[in-house]
Design a protein around this motif. Structure first.
Motif, PDB file in Angstrom:
ATOM      1  N   UNK A  13       0.825  -1.206   0.000  1.00 33.97           N
ATOM      2  CA  UNK A  13       0.000   0.000   0.000  1.00 33.97           C
ATOM      3  C   UNK A  13       0.860   1.256   0.000  1.00 33.97           C
ATOM      4  N   UNK A  14       1.944   1.202   0.804  1.00 32.18           N
ATOM      5  CA  UNK A  14       2.845   2.344   0.840  1.00 32.18           C
ATOM      6  C   UNK A  14       3.479   2.568  -0.527  1.00 32.18           C
ATOM      7  N   UNK A  15       3.821   1.480  -1.196  1.00 29.83           N
ATOM      8  CA  UNK A  15       4.413   1.588  -2.530  1.00 29.83           C
ATOM      9  C   UNK A  15       3.438   2.266  -3.489  1.00 29.83           C
ATOM     10  N   UNK A  16       2.163   1.897  -3.381  1.00 35.99           N
ATOM     11  CA  UNK A  16       1.143   2.497  -4.245  1.00 35.99           C
ATOM     12  C   UNK A  16       1.079   3.999  -4.035  1.00 35.99           C
ATOM     13  N   UNK A  17       1.082   4.426  -2.762  1.00 31.89           N
ATOM     14  CA  UNK A  17       0.981   5.851  -2.481  1.00 31.89           C
ATOM     15  C   UNK A  17       2.229   6.602  -2.924  1.00 31.89           C
ATOM     16  N   UNK A  18       3.392   5.959  -2.789  1.00 35.39           N
ATOM     17  CA  UNK A  18       4.614   6.606  -3.261  1.00 35.39           C
ATOM     18  C   UNK A  18       4.559   6.835  -4.759  1.00 35.39           C
ATOM     19  N   UNK A  19       4.104   5.822  -5.504  1.00 33.38           N
ATOM     20  CA  UNK A  19       3.995   5.941  -6.957  1.00 33.38           C
ATOM     21  C   UNK A  19       2.956   7.005  -7.326  1.00 33.38           C
ATOM     22  N   UNK A  20       1.831   7.003  -6.593  1.00 29.75           N
ATOM     23  CA  UNK A  20       0.772   7.977  -6.884  1.00 29.75           C
ATOM     24  C   UNK A  20       1.252   9.404  -6.633  1.00 29.75           C
ATOM     25  N   UNK A  21       1.961   9.604  -5.532  1.00 34.05           N
ATOM     26  CA  UNK A  21       2.460  10.946  -5.199  1.00 34.05           C
ATOM     27  C   UNK A  21       3.481  11.402  -6.230  1.00 34.05           C
ATOM     28  N   UNK A  22       4.362  10.488  -6.631  1.00 37.12           N
ATOM     29  CA  UNK A  22       5.334  10.846  -7.666  1.00 37.12           C
ATOM     30  C   UNK A  22       4.645  11.216  -8.976  1.00 37.12           C
ATOM     31  N   UNK A  23       3.597  10.441  -9.304  1.00 36.60           N
ATOM     32  CA  UNK A  23       2.850  10.743 -10.528  1.00 36.60           C
ATOM     33  C   UNK A  23       2.206  12.114 -10.473  1.00 36.60           C
ATOM     34  N   UNK A  24       1.619  12.435  -9.328  1.00 36.34           N
ATOM     35  CA  UNK A  24       0.990  13.741  -9.167  1.00 36.34           C
ATOM     36  C   UNK A  24       2.022  14.866  -9.261  1.00 36.34           C
ATOM     37  N   UNK A  25       3.184  14.642  -8.650  1.00 35.84           N
ATOM     38  CA  UNK A  25       4.244  15.654  -8.703  1.00 35.84           C
ATOM     39  C   UNK A  25       4.732  15.872 -10.132  1.00 35.84           C
ATOM     40  N   UNK A  26       4.881  14.775 -10.883  1.00 36.06           N
ATOM     41  CA  UNK A  26       5.325  14.896 -12.271  1.00 36.06           C
ATOM     42  C   UNK A  26       4.293  15.622 -13.116  1.00 36.06           C
ATOM     43  N   UNK A  27       3.019  15.309 -12.907  1.00 39.71           N
ATOM     44  CA  UNK A  27       1.956  16.006 -13.644  1.00 39.71           C
ATOM     45  C   UNK A  27       1.957  17.491 -13.308  1.00 39.71           C
ATOM     46  N   UNK A  28       2.098  17.790 -12.009  1.00 38.71           N
ATOM     47  CA  UNK A  28       2.146  19.182 -11.594  1.00 38.71           C
ATOM     48  C   UNK A  28       3.319  19.919 -12.205  1.00 38.71           C
ATOM     49  N   UNK A  29       4.471  19.235 -12.271  1.00 39.95           N
ATOM     50  CA  UNK A  29       5.655  19.844 -12.866  1.00 39.95           C
ATOM     51  C   UNK A  29       5.455  20.116 -14.349  1.00 39.95           C
ATOM     52  N   UNK A  48       5.429  23.731 -16.174  1.00 39.75           N
ATOM     53  CA  UNK A  48       6.330  23.993 -17.294  1.00 39.75           C
ATOM     54  C   UNK A  48       5.554  24.499 -18.502  1.00 39.75           C
ATOM     55  N   UNK A  49       4.390  23.883 -18.759  1.00 41.99           N
ATOM     56  CA  UNK A  49       3.568  24.317 -19.886  1.00 41.99           C
ATOM     57  C   UNK A  49       3.097  25.757 -19.690  1.00 41.99           C
ATOM     58  N   UNK A  50       2.686  26.097 -18.474  1.00 39.58           N
ATOM     59  CA  UNK A  50       2.229  27.460 -18.204  1.00 39.58           C
ATOM     60  C   UNK A  50       3.346  28.459 -18.444  1.00 39.58           C
ATOM     61  N   UNK A  51       4.551  28.135 -18.002  1.00 38.02           N
ATOM     62  CA  UNK A  51       5.690  29.036 -18.195  1.00 38.02           C
ATOM     63  C   UNK A  51       6.007  29.198 -19.682  1.00 38.02           C
ATOM     64  N   UNK A  52       6.089  28.092 -20.395  1.00 36.95           N
ATOM     65  CA  UNK A  52       6.413  28.152 -21.827  1.00 36.95           C
ATOM     66  C   UNK A  52       5.328  28.899 -22.599  1.00 36.95           C
ATOM     67  N   UNK A  53       4.065  28.641 -22.270  1.00 38.19           N
ATOM     68  CA  UNK A  53       2.962  29.328 -22.944  1.00 38.19           C
ATOM     69  C   UNK A  53       3.036  30.828 -22.719  1.00 38.19           C
ATOM     70  N   UNK A  54       3.346  31.233 -21.501  1.00 33.67           N
ATOM     71  CA  UNK A  54       3.444  32.662 -21.210  1.00 33.67           C
ATOM     72  C   UNK A  54       4.600  33.311 -21.968  1.00 33.67           C
ATOM     73  N   UNK A  55       5.728  32.624 -22.021  1.00 33.06           N
ATOM     74  CA  UNK A  55       6.865  33.170 -22.776  1.00 33.06           C
ATOM     75  C   UNK A  55       6.490  33.342 -24.242  1.00 33.06           C
ATOM     76  N   UNK A  56       5.822  32.350 -24.801  1.00 30.92           N
ATOM     77  CA  UNK A  56       5.404  32.397 -26.200  1.00 30.92           C
ATOM     78  C   UNK A  56       4.425  33.545 -26.448  1.00 30.92           C
ATOM     79  N   UNK A  57       3.402  33.642 -25.616  1.00 31.88           N
ATOM     80  CA  UNK A  57       2.384  34.680 -25.812  1.00 31.88           C
ATOM     81  C   UNK A  57       2.998  36.069 -25.721  1.00 31.88           C
TER      82      UNK A  57
END
Length: 222
Positions: free
Chosen positions: A1-17, A21-30
Motif C-alpha cells: 500500500x505504501x508503494x502504491x501511495x509513493x507511486x501515486x504521489x510521484x505521478x501527481x508531482x510529475x503532472x504538476x511539474x 512547465x507548460x504554463x511558463x512556456x505558454x506565457x513566454x510564447x504569448x
C-alpha cells in the motif's frame, strides 16, 4: 500500500511539474510573440482607427469603482479627442439586466464626450477570444486598436494574430501594484488556456451570427 501511495504521489508531482512547465512556456510564447504590437505613444497609432474596448465590470466586489474599467474608458476617450479613433466596439459580458459591461462602457464614454453614433455594442463578448473573433467575423474589422491594460494585452494580441487581425495596443494605465498582483497571477493561467484554446481545442466564440459590418450598422446595438 505504501508503494502504491509513493507511486501515486510521484505521478501527481510529475503532472504538476509538467503543467507548471507548460504554463511558463505558454506565457513566454504569448508575450514574446506579441510585445512588438504594443505602441509606445499616441503618435504611433494610425488616425481614424476602430477601437475594440475589452469589457470588465465597472464595480469591484465591494461596490467601489473598478480602476481597470475607469482607465480603459479614460484612454478610449482620450484617443477619440486626439482624432485617433473613428468608431468604438464595446465588447463584454451581458449576463443579466443587472450586469451589462457594454452598456456601462457606453454610458461612461458618452459622459466623456464620445458621440453615441460612434459606438457599437457587442453584448456577446463573453471572453477575450469571443470579443476578438467577433470584431472580425461579425463587425468586419481586420485592423483594430485594442484598449486594455498591460496584463491583458498580450493575450488579446496573441488571439488577434492567430486570426490574422492586424491589431495594436496602446496601454491603459495599470492600477497600483497591490491591486494588480492577483490579476497578473490569474492572467498567467489565462494565457496558457488561450494557447490550448487556439492550438489544441480549436475553441470558437459561443455566439456568432450574421455579419454586421460597421459601415452598415452604424450605431446598431447587438
Amino acid at each position: 500500500m505504501r508503494y502504491f501511495w509513493r507511486v501515486a504521489i510521484k505521478g501527481i508531482l510529475w503532472v504538476g511539474l509538467l503543467v507548471a512547465l507548460f504554463v511558463v512556456v505558454a506565457n513566454i510564447w504569448v508575450v514574446t510573440s506579441t510585445r512588438g504590437r504594443i505602441v509606445a505613444s499616441v503618435d504611433e497609432l494610425p488616425a481614424k482607427s476602430v477601437a475594440l474596448v475589452l469589457g470588465t465590470s465597472n464595480k469591484l466586489v465591494d461596490g467601489s469603482p473598478n480602476p481597470y474599467f475607469l482607465e480603459r474608458i479614460q484612454l478610449a476617450a482620450d484617443l477619440f479627442r486626439q482624432g485617433k479613433i473613428s468608431h468604438f466596439i464595446l465588447s463584454g459580458d451581458n449576463r443579466s439586466k443587472y450586469y451589462n459591461e457594454p452598456m456601462e462602457m457606453q454610458k461612461a464614454l458618452i459622459r466623456l464626450g464620445v458621440p453615441d453614433s460612434l459606438i457599437t455594442l457587442d453584448f456577446a463578448g463573453l471572453r477575450t477570444l469571443d470579443s476578438i473573433v467577433r470584431s472580425k467575423e461579425i463587425f468586419g474589422q481586420n485592423k483594430i486598436v485594442i484598449v486594455t491594460q498591460s496584463f491583458h494585452c498580450y493575450r488579446a494580441l496573441f488571439i488577434s494574430k492567430f486570426y490574422d487581425i492586424d491589431a495594436v495596443t496602446l496601454l491603459a494605465n495599470d492600477p497600483d501594484p497591490h491591486t494588480s498582483l492577483r490579476v497578473n497571477i490569474r492572467e498567467w493561467f489565462a494565457r496558457a488556456k488561450a494557447v490550448t484554446d487556439l492550438y489544441i481545442f480549436n475553441t470558437t466564440p459561443r455566439h456568432l451570427g450574421n455579419p454586421e459590418p460597421l459601415n452598415k450598422v452604424g450605431n446598431q446595438k447587438r
